[in-house]
Design a protein around this motif. Structure first.
Motif, PDB file in Angstrom:
ATOM      1  N   ASP A 143       0.160  -3.566   3.991  1.00  0.00           N
ATOM      2  CA  ASP A 143      -1.097  -4.087   4.287  1.00  0.00           C
ATOM      3  C   ASP A 143      -1.241  -4.818   5.898  1.00  0.00           C
ATOM      4  OD1 ASP A 143      -3.801  -3.529   4.589  1.00  0.00           O
ATOM      5  OD2 ASP A 143      -4.092  -3.285   2.752  1.00  0.00           O
ATOM      6  N   SER A 168      -1.424   0.374   7.578  1.00  0.00           N
ATOM      7  CA  SER A 168      -0.013  -0.945   7.142  1.00  0.00           C
ATOM      8  C   SER A 168       1.532   0.005   7.868  1.00  0.00           C
ATOM      9  CB  SER A 168       0.445   0.432   5.176  1.00  0.00           C
ATOM     10  OG  SER A 168       0.471   1.639   5.836  1.00  0.00           O
ATOM     11  N   VAL A 211       0.761  -1.455  -0.057  1.00  0.00           N
ATOM     12  CA  VAL A 211      -0.192   0.106  -0.434  1.00  0.00           C
ATOM     13  C   VAL A 211       1.132   1.360  -0.048  1.00  0.00           C
ATOM     14  CG1 VAL A 211      -0.548   0.348   2.557  1.00  0.00           C
ATOM     15  CG2 VAL A 211      -1.725   1.113   1.213  1.00  0.00           C
ATOM     16  N   SER A 268      -4.120  -4.537   7.514  1.00  0.00           N
ATOM     17  CA  SER A 268      -5.128  -3.653   8.161  1.00  0.00           C
ATOM     18  C   SER A 268      -5.979  -4.246   9.399  1.00  0.00           C
ATOM     19  CB  SER A 268      -6.562  -3.231   7.101  1.00  0.00           C
ATOM     20  OG  SER A 268      -5.394  -2.662   6.287  1.00  0.00           O
ATOM     21  N   THR A 311      -7.354   1.726   6.225  1.00  0.00           N
ATOM     22  CA  THR A 311      -6.112   0.690   5.943  1.00  0.00           C
ATOM     23  C   THR A 311      -5.900   1.027   7.173  1.00  0.00           C
ATOM     24  OG1 THR A 311      -7.020   1.364   3.853  1.00  0.00           O
ATOM     25  CG2 THR A 311      -4.909   0.510   3.832  1.00  0.00           C
ATOM     26  N   GLU A 320      -5.402  11.016   8.406  1.00  0.00           N
ATOM     27  CA  GLU A 320      -3.946   9.530   8.165  1.00  0.00           C
ATOM     28  C   GLU A 320      -3.111  10.105   9.761  1.00  0.00           C
ATOM     29  OE1 GLU A 320      -2.910   9.907   3.419  1.00  0.00           O
ATOM     30  OE2 GLU A 320      -2.682  11.801   4.744  1.00  0.00           O
TER      31      GLU A 320
END
Length: 532
Positions: free
Chosen positions: A143, A133, A72, A145, A131, A167
């Motif tokens: 990733d 990561s 990702v 998650s 998500t 984020e």
């Protein structure tokens, strides 16, 4: 519908209790009462699966095991930090800031313990975790998650949100007691114990089966966001408070410092309490507090100008230098490696340490048989500091680099303008092997399944001798190798196939050409565009 109403009540109540427990450290109910409510919700969701919410606490117990981790891309890079190892390094850091800004930094600094864990990014859309990561190389991570959602300290939905996209960056770690309990469990099952809490945390997150991750005692502290403009905050101190308000735990030893004197004083405090903390820290991160100044200062190639990691003094111990091994690297450099009586340095067993080169050996007057002081510089890289001369008994022997390559028997050379002795033979088997290891490693093309051990095995079996051989390997030959099988062979061949057309800069850097690193490779790509 009564079931829907009760499920909604329980979901909100359990999430609120998790926030009070992990963030505020002020629980209102006992663990037993929490477990009772959790079981009630679990039974209701089993009876009415269509009513289970995405942010339900029951979603933390793990899901379907993965075949591999997907990559990702980070929308904004997760940069490294510049390191400092002394108070003077901190003073120099602030002087560099003031020269760049052409004015003093008068709005202070945020001083935060540097957690010894694994950096991760959590992406929330409309307040829900979408998500998670790893940092990876800063641009692209893995990733994880499903694994991160099993950590109860990470909110599946925010208590409130001022932005459609947030984020959050932070550190997943394992407390010392949790680490000890996990290792006791590993040993009881006849499994290999973990070396230290950081390795345990990283290994737990990289379990393809998230139900295994769910069983590990992982914790989380938030320390920042990718884009501060997605928050209503004007400073790092405000940002840390904001993160707590919307559901994230933050380290209680974060401190605002108005100037360098207070920064150094807080570092001294952390140093004095470091070993009493329930978790491992390996230093203190100092950040310009004002977010507007951070934006003005910007970033260098791999690190922000506005932050520095002040590392703790290296842990030291005394042991015996029992011998020296000479290793040939991918550029032909011959590096002497000290073989040591194993010694524990802050939770890690050290039995080898670099001696750098003959000049360094002579400068320190190191000899085989010496009692030596060793340290982990920055708590990571083992090095021999000095011999303890008073313990010599006359049986110690000098250390001299060989005149011929230990791998191919070619005459070694030492250019007058270099400290390093080299093997000039470009077909030296050790150089070829190290080059292949580099090509497949994370510093190269990061070919999944071709770690150092497997590349060495393929080289020893004469299956590969140069990079081109990787792309012509036979499936039948691979699956017949010891420790391999059909699935291993297929996975490796698929990973190699994905690496057939890498970006030009990545390919150039993977070749391991001397003096050509990531930045030089990127410049070459920008100039030439392609290999044609």
């Amino acid at each position: 519908m009564e079931a829907a109403r009760r499920i909604d009540e329980l979901t909100k109540e359990l999430n609120e209790h998790a926030y009070r427990y992990h963030v505020l450290d002020d629980p209102l109910i006992s663990d037993g009462e929490y477990d009772r409510l959790f079981q009630e919700l679990l039974k209701l969701e089993e009876a009415y699966p269509g009513l289970a919410a995405e942010d339900s606490p029951t979603r933390r117990v793990g899901g379907v095991a993965l075949d591999k981790f997907e990559q990702v891309a980070h929308r904004l890079p997760m940069l490294s930090l510049e390191n400092g190892f002394s108070d003077q390094d901190l003073r120099d850091f602030i002087l560099r800031l003031e020269r760049f800004l052409n004015e003093p930094v008068s709005t202070g600094f945020s001083a935060e313990p540097k957690m010894d864990g694994l950096a991760v990014e959590l992406v929330y859309q409309q307040g829900r975790l979408i998500t998670g990561s790893t940092r990876g190389d800063g641009l692209i991570g893995e990733d994880i998650s499903a694994q991160l959602k099993t950590i109860t300290a990470i909110p599946l939905s925010l208590l409130r949100s001022n932005s459609d996209l947030l984020e959050v960056r932070g550190e997943v770690y394992m407390e010392k007691q949790g680490f000890a309990d996990l290792n006791d469990s590993q040993l009881a099952q006849g499994l290999q114990p973990f070396a230290n809490p950081r390795n345990a945390a990283a290994g737990s997150l990289r379990q393809l089966d998230p139900s295994i991750t769910a069983q590990r005692p992982l914790k989380f502290f938030a320390y920042g966001v990718g884009d501060p403009e997605s928050t209503p905050c004007a400073s790092q101190t405000e940002l840390l408070d904001y993160l707590r308000q919307i559901g994230f735990p933050t380290c209680p030893y974060n401190s605002f410092c108005i100037d360098i004197v207070e920064v150094i004083r807080h570092f001294e405090r952390l140093t004095s309490i470091r070993h009493q903390l329930p978790y491992e820290i390996d230093g203190m991160v100092v950040k310009v507090d004002e977010l507007g100044l951070q934006n003005r200062l910007g970033v260098k190639s791999r690190a922000p100008r506005w932050a520095i990691a002040r590392k703790f003094p290296a842990t030291q111990a005394t042991t015996t230098l029992t011998g020296v091994e000479f290793q040939v690297g991918r550029t032909g450099a011959v590096t002497p490696v000290a073989l040591l009586e194993p010694v524990n340095l802050d939770g890690a067993t050290v039995s080898r340490a670099t001696l750098h080169n003959q000049g360094e050996i002579d400068r320190k007057d190191l000899r085989v048989g010496d009692a030596v002081l060793v340290q982990r510089a920055g708590d990571v890289i083992p090095e021999v500091v000095k011999p303890i001369v008073d313990r010599r008994d006359g049986n110690e022997t000098p250390i001299k680099l060989p005149s011929r390559c230990p791998a191919c028997d070619s005459d070694l050379i030492k250019p007058d303008d270099e400290a390093v002795t080299r093997c000039p033979n470009l077909q030296c088997p050790a150089q070829l092997l190290r080059g292949l290891i580099h090509y497949c490693s994370k510093a190269g093309l990061d070919i999944e399944g071709l770690g150092k051990r497997y590349v060495e095995q393929l080289y020893e079996e004469k299956i590969i001798r140069e990079v081109a051989d990787l792309y012509t390997m036979d499936r039948e030959v691979l699956k017949g190798l010891e420790g391999w099988g059909e699935k291993s062979a297929d996975n490796v061949l698929a990973a190699i196939d994905q690496a057939r057309k890498p970006p030009l800069a990545d390919f150039i850097a993977a070749l391991g050409i001397r003096f050509i690193g990531e930045n030089s490779a990127s410049l070459l790509e920008s100039h030439f565009g392609s290999l044609d």
